[in-house]
Design an enzyme around this catalytic site. Structure first.
Site, PDB file in Angstrom:
ATOM      1  N   SER A  12       0.844  -1.149  -0.092  1.00 49.07           N
ATOM      2  CA  SER A  12       0.014   0.215  -0.066  1.00 49.07           C
ATOM      3  C   SER A  12       0.745   1.136   0.000  1.00 49.07           C
ATOM      4  O   SER A  12       0.232   2.506  -0.101  1.00 49.07           O
ATOM      5  CB  SER A  12      -0.850  -0.078   1.475  1.00 49.07           C
ATOM      6  OG  SER A  12      -0.376  -0.043   2.388  1.00 49.07           O
ATOM      7  N   SER A 127      15.686  -7.074   1.875  1.00 53.89           N
ATOM      8  CA  SER A 127      16.864  -6.628   2.990  1.00 53.89           C
ATOM      9  C   SER A 127      17.135  -5.441   3.034  1.00 53.89           C
ATOM     10  O   SER A 127      16.734  -4.550   2.264  1.00 53.89           O
ATOM     11  CB  SER A 127      17.978  -7.934   2.843  1.00 53.89           C
ATOM     12  OG  SER A 127      18.802  -7.777   3.931  1.00 53.89           O
ATOM     13  N   TYR A 141      16.687  -3.482  13.801  1.00 54.95           N
ATOM     14  CA  TYR A 141      16.209  -3.418  12.413  1.00 54.95           C
ATOM     15  C   TYR A 141      17.409  -4.195  11.776  1.00 54.95           C
ATOM     16  O   TYR A 141      17.021  -5.053  10.784  1.00 54.95           O
ATOM     17  CB  TYR A 141      16.239  -1.885  11.897  1.00 54.95           C
ATOM     18  CG  TYR A 141      16.044  -1.791  10.662  1.00 54.95           C
ATOM     19  CD1 TYR A 141      14.692  -2.083   9.719  1.00 54.95           C
ATOM     20  CD2 TYR A 141      17.056  -1.578   9.806  1.00 54.95           C
ATOM     21  CE1 TYR A 141      14.366  -1.650   8.587  1.00 54.95           C
ATOM     22  CE2 TYR A 141      16.824  -1.544   8.291  1.00 54.95           C
ATOM     23  CZ  TYR A 141      15.387  -1.629   7.776  1.00 54.95           C
ATOM     24  OH  TYR A 141      15.138  -1.454   6.434  1.00 54.95           O
ATOM     25  N   LYS A 145      17.119  -7.726   9.469  1.00 50.36           N
ATOM     26  CA  LYS A 145      17.446  -7.780   8.092  1.00 50.36           C
ATOM     27  C   LYS A 145      18.552  -8.986   8.208  1.00 50.36           C
ATOM     28  O   LYS A 145      18.676  -9.482   6.913  1.00 50.36           O
ATOM     29  CB  LYS A 145      18.129  -6.576   7.334  1.00 50.36           C
ATOM     30  CG  LYS A 145      17.028  -5.638   7.360  1.00 50.36           C
ATOM     31  CD  LYS A 145      15.514  -6.148   6.513  1.00 50.36           C
ATOM     32  CE  LYS A 145      14.470  -5.050   6.361  1.00 50.36           C
ATOM     33  NZ  LYS A 145      13.301  -5.665   5.672  1.00 50.36           N
TER      34      LYS A 145
END
Length: 264
Positions: A12, A127, A141, A145
């Site tokens: 979205s 990633s 974060y 990844k």
């Protein structure tokens, strides 16, 4: 030629939306999974929270009943948190992994039996160069990844005999709403001498000057449309070079450079 059926999670906004549009322009029939519907030409919305296994499975079953197959899955859903590890609440860290890592796991578990039975397919996971650069004050974060990249490499070998190709695509700074949506915590900034605030502000300046989501979406779509690919790849010449440096520089030197850029 029969259209390929593609799923894009997080479709979205940001790179997910741009990727969905690029795949639609490339001739795919695209379904985007997200919690909110923002209509886009050529893209079909399904209201899905990727952290909910039942919602993911229902959506995948719906696509399969309508189209009979699924060819491409691009896992774009994700968000970022920032703050010092010492002061980050465990719930926030778990939420980061629930979306960025386990959201991909949930989607892939739903589609893998389909891809295996039909004799092939393409799975992409988004990633970041943070997986190699290990950004301070974005530890969770970065870790989410890095986990994705390990997962992608292992999964690629597991499903290779079924002609399913898996690729983790590392991205760098991108000028999207991701920057504004980041969940920032400055708890402990006084203890850390203002370094949390300085680090996050510097990263956000870099993001605002980053690649356009349209460019990145086109590049991701190109990778997705290829029947085969490397388990790991990077978008953008600058970030390819940076990732190469991160992976081949001695860990101590790499850590010192990142410290000078983002932790002083």
């Amino acid at each position: 030629m029969e259209k390929k059926i593609a799923i894009v999670t997080g479709g979205s906004s940001g790179i997910g939306r741009a990727t969905a549009a690029a795949l639609a322009r490339a001739g795919c029939l695209v379904y985007e999974f997200s919690r909110r519907e923002i209509p886009q030409e050529g893209v079909r919305h399904l209201g899905v929270d990727v952290t909910r296994e039942d919602a993911v499975q229902d959506a995948v079953n719906q696509i399969l009943s309508q189209q009979g197959r699924i060819d491409i899955v691009v896992n774009c859903a994700g968000f970022g948190i920032s703050g010092a590890v010492e002061f980050t609440e465990p719930e926030a860290a778990k939420s980061q992994f629930d979306v960025n890592f386990f959201g991909c796991v949930t989607v892939n578990r739903a589609v893998l039996p389909i891809l295996r039975r039909q004799g092939g397919g393409r799975i992409l996971l988004i990633s970041s160069v943070a997986a190699s650069a290990h950004i301070p004050f974005q530890a969770y974060y970065s870790a989410s990844k890095a986990a994705l990249e390990s997962y992608a490499c292992a999964l690629a070998n597991e499903v290779r005999p079924f002609h399913i190709a898996v690729t983790a695509v590392a991205l760098g700074d991108i000028a999207t709403g991701f920057t504004q949506a980041r969940q920032k915590s400055f708890a402990g900034d006084d203890v850390y001498g203002g370094r949390i605030g300085r680090s996050v502000a510097g990263m956000e300046r870099d993001e605002e000057k980053g690649m356009s989501p349209e460019f990145v979406g086109r590049e991701i779509a190109k990778i997705a449309m290829k029947p085969k690919g490397k388990p790991l790849c990077t978008v953008g010449f600058t970030y390819k070079f940076l990732n190469l440096l991160c992976k081949y520089l001695p860990c101590r030197l790499r850590s010192f450079i990142v410290y000078q850029l983002y932790a002083r």
